[in-house]
Design an enzyme around this catalytic site. Structure first.
Site, PDB file in Angstrom:
ATOM      1  N   SER A 182       0.829  -1.194   0.000  1.00  0.00           N
ATOM      2  CA  SER A 182       0.000   0.000   0.000  1.00  0.00           C
ATOM      3  C   SER A 182       0.876   1.262   0.000  1.00  0.00           C
ATOM      4  CB  SER A 182      -0.951  -0.037   1.202  1.00  0.00           C
ATOM      5  OG  SER A 182      -1.982   0.915   1.096  1.00  0.00           O
ATOM      6  N   HIS A 236      -7.923  -5.600   0.881  1.00  0.00           N
ATOM      7  CA  HIS A 236      -6.638  -4.888   0.853  1.00  0.00           C
ATOM      8  C   HIS A 236      -5.604  -5.524   1.772  1.00  0.00           C
ATOM      9  CE1 HIS A 236      -4.177  -1.489  -0.244  1.00  0.00           C
ATOM     10  NE2 HIS A 236      -3.986  -1.152   1.010  1.00  0.00           N
TER      11      HIS A 236
END
Length: 250
Positions: A90, A225
Protein backbone atom coordinates in the site's frame (compact mmCIF):
# COMPACT_ATOMS: atom_id res chain seq x y z
CA UNK A 1 19.67 1.05 13.94
CA UNK A 2 17.33 -0.42 16.55
CA UNK A 3 15.15 2.70 16.37
CA UNK A 4 14.53 2.37 12.66
CA UNK A 5 14.58 -1.40 12.25
CA UNK A 6 12.68 -4.21 13.95
CA UNK A 7 14.44 -7.54 13.51
CA UNK A 8 12.81 -10.28 15.58
CA UNK A 9 15.25 -12.97 14.52
CA UNK A 10 18.82 -12.15 13.56
CA UNK A 11 20.36 -14.41 10.95
CA UNK A 12 24.03 -13.49 10.52
CA UNK A 13 24.58 -16.20 7.92
CA UNK A 14 21.64 -15.17 5.73
CA UNK A 15 22.44 -14.70 2.05
CA UNK A 16 19.90 -11.89 1.66
CA UNK A 17 17.95 -9.37 3.70
CA UNK A 18 14.29 -8.67 3.04
CA UNK A 19 13.48 -5.09 4.00
CA UNK A 20 9.76 -4.76 4.75
CA UNK A 21 7.90 -1.44 4.68
CA UNK A 22 4.54 -1.43 6.56
CA UNK A 23 1.34 0.16 5.30
CA UNK A 24 0.07 3.61 6.23
CA UNK A 25 -0.87 4.15 9.84
CA UNK A 26 0.96 1.05 11.04
CA UNK A 27 4.10 0.01 12.86
CA UNK A 28 6.20 -3.11 12.67
CA UNK A 29 3.96 -5.52 14.59
CA UNK A 30 2.77 -7.47 11.54
CA UNK A 31 5.57 -7.68 9.01
CA UNK A 32 8.39 -8.04 11.54
CA UNK A 33 6.91 -11.44 12.42
CA UNK A 34 7.92 -12.67 8.99
CA UNK A 35 11.45 -12.93 10.34
CA UNK A 36 10.48 -16.20 12.03
CA UNK A 37 8.75 -17.61 8.96
CA UNK A 38 11.60 -17.47 6.45
CA UNK A 39 14.39 -20.01 6.46
CA UNK A 40 17.89 -19.12 7.59
CA UNK A 41 18.86 -17.80 4.17
CA UNK A 42 16.67 -14.68 4.54
CA UNK A 43 16.84 -12.15 7.37
CA UNK A 44 13.91 -9.74 7.74
CA UNK A 45 14.26 -6.07 8.65
CA UNK A 46 11.00 -4.14 9.19
CA UNK A 47 11.13 -0.34 8.91
CA UNK A 48 9.79 1.74 11.80
CA UNK A 49 9.16 5.37 10.91
CA UNK A 50 9.15 8.12 13.56
CA UNK A 51 5.93 8.84 15.45
CA UNK A 52 5.00 5.25 16.36
CA UNK A 53 5.95 2.41 18.72
CA UNK A 54 9.34 3.08 20.34
CA UNK A 55 9.62 6.30 18.29
CA UNK A 56 6.33 7.73 19.50
CA UNK A 57 7.85 10.95 20.82
CA UNK A 58 9.82 11.71 17.66
CA UNK A 59 8.41 14.11 15.06
CA UNK A 60 6.98 12.59 11.89
CA UNK A 61 9.05 12.93 8.72
CA UNK A 62 8.20 16.21 7.02
CA UNK A 63 8.13 14.66 3.56
CA UNK A 64 9.06 11.58 1.50
CA UNK A 65 12.62 12.82 1.02
CA UNK A 66 13.18 13.04 4.77
CA UNK A 67 11.86 9.52 5.31
CA UNK A 68 14.00 8.12 2.50
CA UNK A 69 17.14 9.93 3.68
CA UNK A 70 16.84 8.54 7.20
CA UNK A 71 16.30 4.98 6.00
CA UNK A 72 19.28 5.10 3.66
CA UNK A 73 21.59 6.81 6.14
CA UNK A 74 20.91 4.12 8.74
CA UNK A 75 20.89 1.08 6.45
CA UNK A 76 23.47 1.97 3.82
CA UNK A 77 26.31 -0.10 5.26
CA UNK A 78 24.03 -3.11 5.74
CA UNK A 79 22.76 -2.76 2.19
CA UNK A 80 26.34 -2.69 0.91
CA UNK A 81 27.20 -5.72 3.00
CA UNK A 82 24.97 -8.30 1.33
CA UNK A 83 22.15 -8.58 -1.23
CA UNK A 84 18.74 -7.23 -0.27
CA UNK A 85 15.15 -7.22 -1.49
CA UNK A 86 12.23 -4.91 -0.69
CA UNK A 87 8.61 -5.67 0.19
CA UNK A 88 6.18 -2.75 0.40
CA UNK A 89 2.42 -2.82 0.87
CA UNK A 90 0.00 0.00 0.00
CA UNK A 91 1.50 3.39 1.03
CA UNK A 92 4.80 1.64 1.71
CA UNK A 93 5.02 0.54 -1.91
CA UNK A 94 5.87 4.13 -2.74
CA UNK A 95 8.23 4.52 0.22
CA UNK A 96 10.13 1.37 -0.71
CA UNK A 97 10.22 2.44 -4.37
CA UNK A 98 11.56 5.87 -3.42
CA UNK A 99 14.29 4.28 -1.29
CA UNK A 100 15.23 1.88 -4.09
CA UNK A 101 15.34 4.71 -6.61
CA UNK A 102 17.70 6.82 -4.52
CA UNK A 103 19.92 3.83 -3.76
CA UNK A 104 20.25 3.17 -7.49
CA UNK A 105 20.82 6.77 -8.50
CA UNK A 106 23.20 7.82 -5.70
CA UNK A 107 25.01 4.64 -4.74
CA UNK A 108 24.61 2.22 -7.62
CA UNK A 109 22.86 -0.24 -5.32
CA UNK A 110 19.80 -2.17 -6.43
CA UNK A 111 17.53 -4.73 -4.75
CA UNK A 112 17.74 -8.24 -6.11
CA UNK A 113 13.93 -8.14 -6.28
CA UNK A 114 11.15 -5.62 -5.65
CA UNK A 115 7.97 -7.09 -4.15
CA UNK A 116 5.17 -4.54 -4.44
CA UNK A 117 1.65 -4.90 -3.08
CA UNK A 118 -1.75 -3.22 -3.10
CA UNK A 119 -0.87 0.06 -4.85
CA UNK A 120 -0.84 1.78 -8.22
CA UNK A 121 2.41 1.83 -10.15
CA UNK A 122 4.05 5.20 -9.41
CA UNK A 123 4.20 6.10 -13.11
CA UNK A 124 0.50 5.41 -13.68
CA UNK A 125 -2.33 7.85 -14.35
CA UNK A 126 -4.18 6.42 -11.35
CA UNK A 127 -1.38 7.40 -9.00
CA UNK A 128 -1.31 10.90 -10.45
CA UNK A 129 -5.04 11.11 -9.75
CA UNK A 130 -4.38 10.40 -6.07
CA UNK A 131 -1.75 13.13 -6.09
CA UNK A 132 -4.30 15.59 -7.46
CA UNK A 133 -6.52 15.20 -4.39
CA UNK A 134 -6.54 17.87 -1.71
CA UNK A 135 -3.78 17.57 0.90
CA UNK A 136 -4.53 15.09 3.71
CA UNK A 137 -4.67 17.86 6.30
CA UNK A 138 -7.68 19.29 4.47
CA UNK A 139 -9.66 16.04 4.27
CA UNK A 140 -12.25 16.14 7.04
CA UNK A 141 -13.54 12.59 6.61
CA UNK A 142 -11.03 10.05 7.91
CA UNK A 143 -12.92 7.28 6.12
CA UNK A 144 -12.12 8.94 2.79
CA UNK A 145 -8.46 9.02 3.72
CA UNK A 146 -8.58 5.35 4.70
CA UNK A 147 -10.10 4.44 1.34
CA UNK A 148 -7.39 6.34 -0.49
CA UNK A 149 -4.59 4.60 1.38
CA UNK A 150 -6.25 1.36 2.38
CA UNK A 151 -8.28 0.18 -0.57
CA UNK A 152 -11.40 -1.90 0.07
CA UNK A 153 -11.12 -3.07 3.67
CA UNK A 154 -11.22 -2.12 7.30
CA UNK A 155 -7.90 -1.46 8.96
CA UNK A 156 -6.69 -4.49 10.98
CA UNK A 157 -8.35 -4.54 14.40
CA UNK A 158 -5.18 -5.75 16.09
CA UNK A 159 -2.95 -3.06 14.65
CA UNK A 160 -1.41 -1.77 17.84
CA UNK A 161 -0.01 1.51 16.60
CA UNK A 162 -2.73 2.71 14.23
CA UNK A 163 -4.17 6.15 14.96
CA UNK A 164 -5.79 8.74 12.75
CA UNK A 165 -2.81 11.02 13.38
CA UNK A 166 -0.32 8.45 12.10
CA UNK A 167 -2.52 7.73 9.11
CA UNK A 168 -2.77 11.41 8.20
CA UNK A 169 0.97 11.91 8.57
CA UNK A 170 1.70 8.93 6.32
CA UNK A 171 -0.78 10.29 3.79
CA UNK A 172 0.99 13.64 3.93
CA UNK A 173 4.32 11.92 3.21
CA UNK A 174 2.75 10.21 0.20
CA UNK A 175 1.41 13.54 -1.02
CA UNK A 176 5.00 14.86 -1.21
CA UNK A 177 6.20 11.95 -3.36
CA UNK A 178 6.58 12.59 -7.05
CA UNK A 179 8.02 10.43 -9.79
CA UNK A 180 8.27 10.74 -13.54
CA UNK A 181 9.84 7.97 -15.54
CA UNK A 182 11.66 10.48 -17.73
CA UNK A 183 13.59 11.62 -14.64
CA UNK A 184 15.23 8.21 -14.32
CA UNK A 185 18.21 7.81 -16.63
CA UNK A 186 18.52 4.08 -16.10
CA UNK A 187 15.61 1.81 -15.15
CA UNK A 188 15.87 -0.96 -12.61
CA UNK A 189 17.20 -4.27 -13.84
CA UNK A 190 15.84 -6.41 -11.00
CA UNK A 191 12.66 -8.48 -11.26
CA UNK A 192 9.45 -6.99 -9.87
CA UNK A 193 6.54 -8.97 -8.46
CA UNK A 194 3.19 -7.32 -7.73
CA UNK A 195 0.54 -8.77 -5.40
CA UNK A 196 -3.03 -7.67 -4.68
CA UNK A 197 -6.26 -8.89 -3.08
CA UNK A 198 -9.05 -10.14 -5.34
CA UNK A 199 -11.70 -8.14 -3.46
CA UNK A 200 -9.70 -4.92 -3.29
CA UNK A 201 -10.23 -1.98 -5.62
CA UNK A 202 -8.61 -2.21 -9.03
CA UNK A 203 -5.06 -0.92 -8.93
CA UNK A 204 -3.16 0.24 -12.01
CA UNK A 205 -0.16 -2.08 -11.70
CA UNK A 206 0.97 -2.63 -15.29
CA UNK A 207 3.23 0.40 -15.17
CA UNK A 208 5.77 -1.64 -13.22
CA UNK A 209 6.72 -3.28 -16.52
CA UNK A 210 8.08 0.06 -17.72
CA UNK A 211 10.33 0.50 -14.69
CA UNK A 212 12.66 -2.47 -15.05
CA UNK A 213 14.48 -4.37 -17.73
CA UNK A 214 13.95 -7.46 -15.58
CA UNK A 215 10.89 -9.67 -15.47
CA UNK A 216 7.57 -8.56 -13.97
CA UNK A 217 4.89 -10.86 -12.60
CA UNK A 218 1.46 -10.31 -11.06
CA UNK A 219 -0.47 -12.35 -8.50
CA UNK A 220 -4.03 -11.85 -7.29
CA UNK A 221 -4.71 -13.56 -3.96
CA UNK A 222 -8.12 -14.04 -2.29
CA UNK A 223 -9.11 -11.26 0.09
CA UNK A 224 -9.36 -7.50 0.49
CA UNK A 225 -6.64 -4.89 0.85
CA UNK A 226 -5.15 -6.77 3.79
CA UNK A 227 -5.15 -10.12 2.00
CA UNK A 228 -1.58 -10.65 3.21
CA UNK A 229 -2.77 -11.21 6.79
CA UNK A 230 -4.66 -14.39 5.84
CA UNK A 231 -2.51 -17.38 6.88
CA UNK A 232 -2.87 -19.08 3.50
CA UNK A 233 -1.86 -15.94 1.62
CA UNK A 234 0.98 -15.26 4.02
CA UNK A 235 2.26 -18.77 3.39
CA UNK A 236 2.09 -18.15 -0.36
CA UNK A 237 3.99 -14.88 -0.02
CA UNK A 238 6.73 -16.43 2.12
CA UNK A 239 7.22 -19.31 -0.31
CA UNK A 240 7.12 -17.12 -3.40
CA UNK A 241 9.50 -14.51 -2.00
CA UNK A 242 11.90 -17.23 -0.85
CA UNK A 243 11.85 -18.91 -4.26
CA UNK A 244 12.33 -15.59 -6.07
CA UNK A 245 15.32 -14.64 -3.94
CA UNK A 246 16.89 -18.09 -4.24
CA UNK A 247 16.45 -17.93 -8.02
CA UNK A 248 18.20 -14.56 -8.17
CA UNK A 249 21.53 -16.36 -8.35
CA UNK A 250 23.06 -14.93 -5.18
Amino acid sequence: MEKLVACVQKKPDAICRLICFPWAGSGTSQLAKWGRLFNDSIEVFCIRLPGRETRLEEPFPKDMTSAVNEIISVLLEELKEKPFAFFGHSFATYLSFAVALQLKEKYGLEPVHLFMSGAHAPNSASFLAIKSLVPPDEIDDLLILMKILGGNSEFPSDEDSWTDTVLREDARILHTFSFEKTDMNSPFSCDITYFCGSDDKIFDAKGWQELTSGNTSFYELPGDHFYLMKPSNQSFLIKHITRSIENAGL
